[in-house]
Design a protein around this motif. Structure first.
Motif, PDB file in Angstrom:
ATOM      1  N   VAL A   1       0.531  -4.858   2.019  1.00  0.00           N
ATOM      2  CA  VAL A   1       0.053  -4.881   0.631  1.00  0.00           C
ATOM      3  C   VAL A   1       0.252  -3.514  -0.022  1.00  0.00           C
ATOM      4  N   HIS A   2      -0.010  -2.455   0.727  1.00  0.00           N
ATOM      5  CA  HIS A   2       0.109  -1.098   0.200  1.00  0.00           C
ATOM      6  C   HIS A   2       1.544  -0.795  -0.231  1.00  0.00           C
ATOM      7  N   LEU A   3       2.502  -1.073   0.645  1.00  0.00           N
ATOM      8  CA  LEU A   3       3.889  -0.765   0.282  1.00  0.00           C
ATOM      9  C   LEU A   3       4.381  -1.672  -0.841  1.00  0.00           C
ATOM     10  N   TYR A   4       3.861  -2.909  -0.901  1.00  0.00           N
ATOM     11  CA  TYR A   4       4.227  -3.810  -1.991  1.00  0.00           C
ATOM     12  C   TYR A   4       3.734  -3.259  -3.334  1.00  0.00           C
ATOM     13  N   ILE A   5       2.481  -2.804  -3.370  1.00  0.00           N
ATOM     14  CA  ILE A   5       1.923  -2.275  -4.611  1.00  0.00           C
ATOM     15  C   ILE A   5       2.639  -0.985  -5.019  1.00  0.00           C
TER      16      ILE A   5
ATOM     17  N   ALA B   1       5.664  -0.087  -4.360  1.00  0.00           N
ATOM     18  CA  ALA B   1       7.034  -0.354  -4.804  1.00  0.00           C
ATOM     19  C   ALA B   1       7.077  -1.147  -6.103  1.00  0.00           C
ATOM     20  N   SER B   2       6.263  -2.200  -6.200  1.00  0.00           N
ATOM     21  CA  SER B   2       6.324  -3.080  -7.370  1.00  0.00           C
ATOM     22  C   SER B   2       5.803  -2.412  -8.637  1.00  0.00           C
ATOM     23  N   GLU B   3       4.819  -1.530  -8.501  1.00  0.00           N
ATOM     24  CA  GLU B   3       4.248  -0.856  -9.657  1.00  0.00           C
ATOM     25  C   GLU B   3       4.870   0.517  -9.906  1.00  0.00           C
ATOM     26  N   GLY B   4       5.865   0.859  -9.103  1.00  0.00           N
ATOM     27  CA  GLY B   4       6.566   2.123  -9.299  1.00  0.00           C
ATOM     28  C   GLY B   4       5.713   3.348  -9.095  1.00  0.00           C
ATOM     29  N   ILE B   5       4.726   3.257  -8.222  1.00  0.00           N
ATOM     30  CA  ILE B   5       3.806   4.380  -8.000  1.00  0.00           C
ATOM     31  C   ILE B   5       4.479   5.490  -7.193  1.00  0.00           C
ATOM     32  N   SER B   6       5.086   5.110  -6.069  1.00  0.00           N
ATOM     33  CA  SER B   6       5.749   6.109  -5.225  1.00  0.00           C
ATOM     34  C   SER B   6       6.698   5.407  -4.254  1.00  0.00           C
ATOM     35  N   ALA B   7       7.985   5.498  -4.533  1.00  0.00           N
ATOM     36  CA  ALA B   7       8.977   4.890  -3.647  1.00  0.00           C
ATOM     37  C   ALA B   7       8.998   5.594  -2.288  1.00  0.00           C
ATOM     38  N   LYS B   8       8.775   6.913  -2.303  1.00  0.00           N
ATOM     39  CA  LYS B   8       8.777   7.677  -1.055  1.00  0.00           C
ATOM     40  C   LYS B   8       7.670   7.203  -0.120  1.00  0.00           C
ATOM     41  N   ASN B   9       6.454   7.067  -0.641  1.00  0.00           N
ATOM     42  CA  ASN B   9       5.341   6.609   0.187  1.00  0.00           C
ATOM     43  C   ASN B   9       5.480   5.146   0.577  1.00  0.00           C
ATOM     44  N   ALA B  10       6.124   4.357  -0.279  1.00  0.00           N
ATOM     45  CA  ALA B  10       6.365   2.954   0.056  1.00  0.00           C
ATOM     46  C   ALA B  10       7.300   2.846   1.258  1.00  0.00           C
ATOM     47  N   TYR B  11       8.373   3.632   1.252  1.00  0.00           N
ATOM     48  CA  TYR B  11       9.296   3.623   2.391  1.00  0.00           C
ATOM     49  C   TYR B  11       8.628   4.183   3.643  1.00  0.00           C
ATOM     50  N   ALA B  12       7.818   5.221   3.477  1.00  0.00           N
ATOM     51  CA  ALA B  12       7.116   5.794   4.634  1.00  0.00           C
ATOM     52  C   ALA B  12       6.139   4.784   5.227  1.00  0.00           C
ATOM     53  N   SER B  13       5.436   4.043   4.361  1.00  0.00           N
ATOM     54  CA  SER B  13       4.507   3.011   4.839  1.00  0.00           C
ATOM     55  C   SER B  13       5.266   1.891   5.547  1.00  0.00           C
ATOM     56  N   ALA B  14       6.422   1.514   5.002  1.00  0.00           N
ATOM     57  CA  ALA B  14       7.246   0.484   5.647  1.00  0.00           C
ATOM     58  C   ALA B  14       7.732   0.962   7.014  1.00  0.00           C
ATOM     59  N   THR B  15       8.054   2.239   7.120  1.00  0.00           N
ATOM     60  CA  THR B  15       8.489   2.796   8.409  1.00  0.00           C
ATOM     61  C   THR B  15       7.375   2.707   9.441  1.00  0.00           C
ATOM     62  N   VAL B  16       6.159   3.050   9.030  1.00  0.00           N
ATOM     63  CA  VAL B  16       5.005   2.946   9.937  1.00  0.00           C
ATOM     64  C   VAL B  16       4.803   1.495  10.363  1.00  0.00           C
TER      65      VAL B  16
END
Length: 281
Positions: free
Chosen positions: A233-237, A239-254
């Motif tokens: 849910v965190h990486l979806y939010i 990425a979808s809301e454009g908050i932080s692509a870097k943290n979205a990818y890092a969360s997906a990596t985890v």
């Protein structure tokens, strides 16, 4: 005729190899894309700090904890019911219309889209039963989602146990339940574990059903009656809301690393269980 059959066999093998390679390429390309973009965002602070400014800054510690709580609670709720249903279908019910209806219902439940589970959980647990957005609401919804997977895998695992094991135990005077508990279930453990692992994989990566029932709170949950946010849910939010692509990818990596670790440990566990069962029999 023989030459034609051999040619067909070679072509079939070649096509199967190509299909397998294509599958691996798709898998590795997805993983590589996420790791390349996400590995730079990983750090000890990112793992251990709380998220700040809607996840744009800080880490994902509370999100990892929320993911663990929700996944474990869902699996704990679903496993006894799933294994019990599998035992009932394989050991107690005779083949007939009832079994066909139950299996059809199980397969139909497995085919229901996750968003439908989310809406169902939202209406029943969040609103009707007044549990609100909470870990408990999300766990109950996830339990319904993974139940068909656990039932089918446990059923297949129990079916692989030879009838001679049951007959030998019953011939020695054991009751049916004792035979199931002491003979059948230990031998079927690898199959049951497979179902549980598949359930964990689905639960840990679920988004739609979780966001509607467990909420998306960034705070550290201290009770199953509190809302939480999972990694998916965190990486979806983000990425979808454009908050932080870097943290979205890092969360997906985890998330990918966690799934790989779970699968590695699960395969090791199943191998040991299968080896012990083989030695004991």
């Amino acid at each position: 005729m023989k030459a034609s059959a051999r040619l067909e066999e070679k072509i079939a093998k070649l096509l199967l190899w190509l299909f397998a390679i294509c599958t691996l390429l798709v898998l590795f390309s997805i993983i590589a894309h996420i790791l390349i973009n996400g590995i730079s965002g990983l750090s000890w602070d990112f793992i251990t700090q709380e998220p700040k400014r809607m996840g744009k800054e800080g880490g994902i510690f509370s999100i990892i904890i929320g993911t663990i709580y929700l996944t474990v609670a869902g699996i704990v709720l679903a496993t006894p019911i799933g294994v019990g249903a599998a035992i009932y279908l394989t050991e107690y019910v005779k083949k007939g219309r009832l079994v066909q209806i139950i299996r059809f219902a199980t397969e139909a439940l497995a085919a229901v889209p996750s968003i439908i589970f989310g809406l169902f959980g939202f209406v029943l647990f969040v609103i009707t039963l007044k549990m609100g957005w909470s870990i408990l609401s999300g766990a109950l919804t996830l339990a319904f989602m993974v139940l068909p997977t656990i039932i089918r895998a446990a059923e297949e695992g129990i079916k692989t146990v030879p009838d001679s094991y049951r007959e030998g135990s019953l011939a020695l005077g054991a009751t049916k339940w004792y035979t199931i508990r002491k003979v059948v279930l230990p031998s079927a453990l690898p199959g049951i574990a497979t179902g549980v692992i598949l359930g964990i994989g689905r639960a840990i990566g679920e988004t739609a059903a979780v966001i509607l029932t467990a909420g998306s709170s960034l705070g550290l949950p201290t009770s199953i009656l509190e809302p939480t946010r999972t990694l998916s849910v965190h990486l979806y939010i983000l990425a979808s809301e454009g908050i932080s692509a870097k943290n979205a990818y890092a969360s997906a990596t985890v998330l990918i690393i966690v799934i790989v670790i779970i699968n590695f440990l699960a395969n090791s566990l199943m191998g040991r269980l299968a080896g012990r069962n083989g030695q004991s029999h």
